[in-house]
Enzyme design. Structure first.
Site, short mmCIF file in Angstrom:
data_model
loop_
_atom_site.label_atom_id
_atom_site.label_comp_id
_atom_site.label_asym_id
_atom_site.label_seq_id
_atom_site.Cartn_x
_atom_site.Cartn_y
_atom_site.Cartn_z
N THR A 1 -11.56 -34.85 -7.67
CA THR A 1 -11.96 -33.68 -8.60
C THR A 1 -12.92 -33.68 -9.53
OG1 THR A 1 -9.84 -34.24 -9.69
CG2 THR A 1 -9.15 -32.52 -8.02
N GLY A 2 -13.66 -34.76 -9.18
CA GLY A 2 -14.65 -34.42 -11.03
C GLY A 2 -14.50 -35.26 -11.84
N GLU B 1 -2.06 -21.04 18.47
CA GLU B 1 -2.48 -20.43 17.42
C GLU B 1 -3.24 -19.04 16.98
OE1 GLU B 1 -3.06 -23.46 15.89
OE2 GLU B 1 -3.05 -24.69 16.98
P1 ADP Z 1 -12.16 -38.49 -8.61
O1 ADP Z 1 -13.04 -38.80 -10.73
O2 ADP Z 1 -11.43 -36.81 -10.01
O3 ADP Z 1 -11.70 -38.92 -9.00
P2 ADP Z 1 -14.99 -38.44 -8.79
O4 ADP Z 1 -15.69 -37.88 -9.97
O5 ADP Z 1 -15.62 -39.54 -8.61
O6 ADP Z 1 -14.06 -37.55 -8.73
O7 ADP Z 1 -15.69 -36.98 -7.45
C1 ADP Z 1 -16.10 -38.35 -6.60
C2 ADP Z 1 -17.59 -37.14 -5.78
O8 ADP Z 1 -17.19 -35.44 -5.81
C3 ADP Z 1 -19.01 -36.63 -6.95
O9 ADP Z 1 -19.55 -37.62 -7.46
C4 ADP Z 1 -18.95 -35.71 -6.44
O10 ADP Z 1 -19.98 -35.82 -5.63
C5 ADP Z 1 -17.75 -34.96 -6.04
N1 ADP Z 1 -17.77 -33.98 -6.58
C6 ADP Z 1 -15.89 -33.53 -7.36
N2 ADP Z 1 -15.97 -32.97 -7.98
C7 ADP Z 1 -17.47 -31.72 -7.93
C8 ADP Z 1 -17.91 -31.12 -8.52
N3 ADP Z 1 -16.43 -29.83 -10.33
N4 ADP Z 1 -19.33 -30.34 -8.78
C9 ADP Z 1 -19.95 -31.38 -8.02
N5 ADP Z 1 -19.21 -32.07 -6.96
C10 ADP Z 1 -18.38 -32.86 -7.44
ZN ZN Z 2 1.32 -24.55 15.52
#
Ligand code: ADP
Ligand code: ZN
Length: 595
Positions: free
Chosen positions: A213-214, A431
């Site tokens: 989730t970033g 479906e």
């Molecule tokens: P977490 O640390 O929460 O597991 P990450 O920051 O490693 O997640 O996210 C993995 C990838 O997913 C990032 O490098 C990016 O490419 C994409 N990503 C996740 N969340 C976002 C966001 N809010 N905006 C843009 N890209 C995102």
């Molecule tokens: Zn079904």
């Protein structure tokens, strides 16, 4: 075992083995007849003793001719040693008969009694084992001590990145999280101002939420925005079985950050070191590591421009000590993106990509409920790969569809020739049944219905957006159950009771679970009344709960059948369109239902 430890182990062995031999010899020497003992040792250990080994009859003739002066005697030895006047020794087999001693005495042979040399050897072996055991304990202890004392042995280093290019604008959505970090940005940019006001700034932030989730991205962006050093690590990195290694790595990490400040330390999976104490799985070693982390954070003074950002999937797993004021006292939830955030994330990730103008990313955002930022980034990436493989100059909706399909359900099945028309029809009606109930009865958003089989084993799927509501009414839950049963109900109506398929097993499972929750946890059934049972109690109350669940499911199934029969023409329109196009979207569906 580590190499250093092995070396230490041998060093100690080299020291201990001569010592043991010395001790043994000393012990023997202190006994009254040293020579005697030594001989015994020889006699029991070496049957090929170099002195003449004589048969019992030759021995007796030596005795009887008065040649033998002494016999070193032990009843239980197999071989005995005799000595003549010239001190020459003979060995002979112990006849082991009670009269032998008498016989020697009668012939004036001197008998030197000795203790059992076997038991002596056994006891020295036992002695050696005990010693070895002690050595093992000592080396373990010793090596741990030295490892924690000589930190240069732990050659592990933390990497930092100086010039982080990521900015908050690269993180789409997550507005709350960004807002939450605004004052920290101010602080890192202008610490003097905060100092002048004597304002306290948080030292630690915990970002929590599902993976992808970033969270990492946010921490990086924080470094990028403030021109801070970014030092990423992970909790699992501090878990070591050697005493003090985890704690020393924590120290090393913070030293590095202080030296490079302003700096952002990012600790992913903080729960690996910061899990609740006393949860059984932790060792005192882990506790030491956690303590060191707390000590470092407590020791920060406001002049040290170091901020620790930690990430975890679950906040409730963390030890309270970690969350206390002055430590990680700021907790920011980073959840799955909502519709708007999904749209923004898709935009960010297709920024520099040749996206066909006909692709409407907002529609894609609608079809990607429950996807994380990482999943969405993946959709765009997979779509580009499809476009490249098919030699297109731009990414089309078809590529994105395939990519979404791959991420939701695995790859599309390459070979669809083995799917019979009948199977396809059944899937289409199944479906369509879900879609009809979802759209018409529940007024839910249904962005996509597909009958393209997937490698994950689904014959088709219907994406239904959840109502983003905190609480659902009983009626809403029951309608949701109806939505799940709609597939099977539709099959039955069109193909007859005899021809229903097992394709609905997953639907039934989810429907059952929903009903059980409704009656046993939400206290919404008349029979069971106002109860909220835990899972164990539910399995104990099996009989009663099962009967009640079945009754409710049957009732809903019947009303679902009736609802679909009443709207059979709409069902047919949806199913036939599916057979024609394989995929239909929200707009198609709305048109079909309105007709
Ligand atoms: P977490 O640390 O929460 O597991 P990450 O920051 O490693 O997640 O996210 C993995 C990838 O997913 C990032 O490098 C990016 O490419 C994409 N990503 C996740 N969340 C976002 C966001 N809010 N905006 C843009 N890209 C995102
Ligand atoms: Zn079904």
């Amino acid at each position: 075992m580590k190499r250093e430890n092995l070396q230490q182990y041998f060093a100690i062995l080299i020291f201990i083995i001569p010592l043991m031999i010395g001790v043994y010899l000393l012990a023997s020497k202190s006994s009254p007849d040293y020579k005697n003992n030594l001989r015994q040792l020889q006699s029991t250990m070496a049957f090929n003793y170099t002195d003449a080994d004589v048969g019992i009859n030759s021995f007796k003739s030596l005795v009887e001719t008065g040649k033998i002066q002494t016999v070193y005697y032990n009843e239980s030895d197999f071989i005995l040693i005799a000595e003549d006047k010239t001190k020459k020794t003979f060995t002979f087999e112990n006849p082991k008969n009670p009269e032998f001693r008498q016989y020697l005495m009668e012939h004036k042979v001197k008998i030197v009694e000795s203790s059992n040399s076997y038991s002596k050897i056994l006891s020295s072996i036992a002695f050696a084992i005990v010693l070895l055991f002690i050595i093992r304990l000592l080396t373990n202890f010793y090596s741990k001590k030295t490892l924690s004392a000589d930190l240069h042995r732990d050659s592990v280093e933390f990497e930092e990145s100086k010039d982080v290019k990521i900015r908050f604008s690269d993180v789409a959505g997550s507005e709350e999280a960004k807002e939450n970090m605004q004052d920290i940005i101010e602080f890192l940019k202008n610490p003097k101002k905060f100092e002048d006001f004597g304002a306290k700034i948080p030292k630690g932030i915990i970002l929590y939420g599902p993976p992808g989730t970033g969270k990492t991205l946010l921490a990086k962006a924080l470094a990028g925005e403030t021109g801070s050093e970014f030092i990423p690590t992970s909790g699992s990195y501090f878990i070591e079985k050697y005493v003090g290694v985890g704690a020393s790595r924590v120290r090393k990490l913070f030293n590095k950050a202080r030296k490079n400040s302003p700096a952002i330390i990012f600790i992913d999976e903080i729960d690996a070191i910061g899990g609740k104490r006393g949860s059984g799985k932790d060792t005192s070693e882990d506790a030491k590591t956690l303590n060191q982390l707390l000590v470092e954070m407590d020791g920060f003074n406001d002049k040290e421009n170091v901020i620790v950002v930690a990430a975890t999937n679950r906040l409730d797993m963390l030890d309270d000590a970690l969350l206390r004021a002055g430590r990680f006292d700021r907790h920011v939830m980073v959840g799955l993106p909502d519709l708007n955030a999904r749209y923004k994330i898709l935009k960010v990730h297709s920024k520099n990509k040749p996206l066909s103008p006909s692709v409407d990313l907002f529609q894609i955002a609608k079809q990607t409920v429950y996807m994380s930022g990482a999943d969405l980034a993946n959709v765009i990436n997979e779509a580009s790969i499809y476009a490249i493989k098919e030699n297109y100059s731009e990414i089309t909706l078809n590529h994105i569809d395939k990519a979404m399909n791959k991420i939701i359900a695995g790859d599309e099945k390459k070979d669809r020739s083995n799917i019979s028309d009948t199977e396809k029809r059944i899937t289409a009606y199944h479906e369509a049944g879900h879609a009809l109930i979802a759209k018409l009865l529940n007024k839910s958003s249904v962005p996509k219905v597909s009958i393209i089989p997937t490698t994950k084993g689904a014959a088709g799927y219907t994406i239904i957006n959840p109502n983003e509501k905190m609480f659902q009414t009983k009626k809403e839950i029951l309608n949701k159950v109806s939505e799940l049963l709609g597939g099977r109900a539709s099959e039955e109506i069109i193909f007859g009771k005899e021809n229903i398929t097992g394709g609905a097993a997953n639907d039934l499972q989810r429907a059952t679970k929903m009903v059980v929750t409704l009656i046993a946890k939400y206290g919404m059934s008349e029979k069971l009344g106002l109860v909220c049972l835990d899972d164990k109690e539910i399995s104990l109350g099996n009989e009663l709960i099962l009967r009640e669940t079945k009754q409710i499911l049957d009732k809903i199934y019947n009303s679902t059948l009736n609802y679909i029969i009443d709207n059979k023409n709409k069902l047919q329109l949806i199913a036939e369109k599916l057979l024609e196009n394989e995929i239909i979207d929200e707009h198609d569906l709305e048109v079909l239902i309105a007709s």
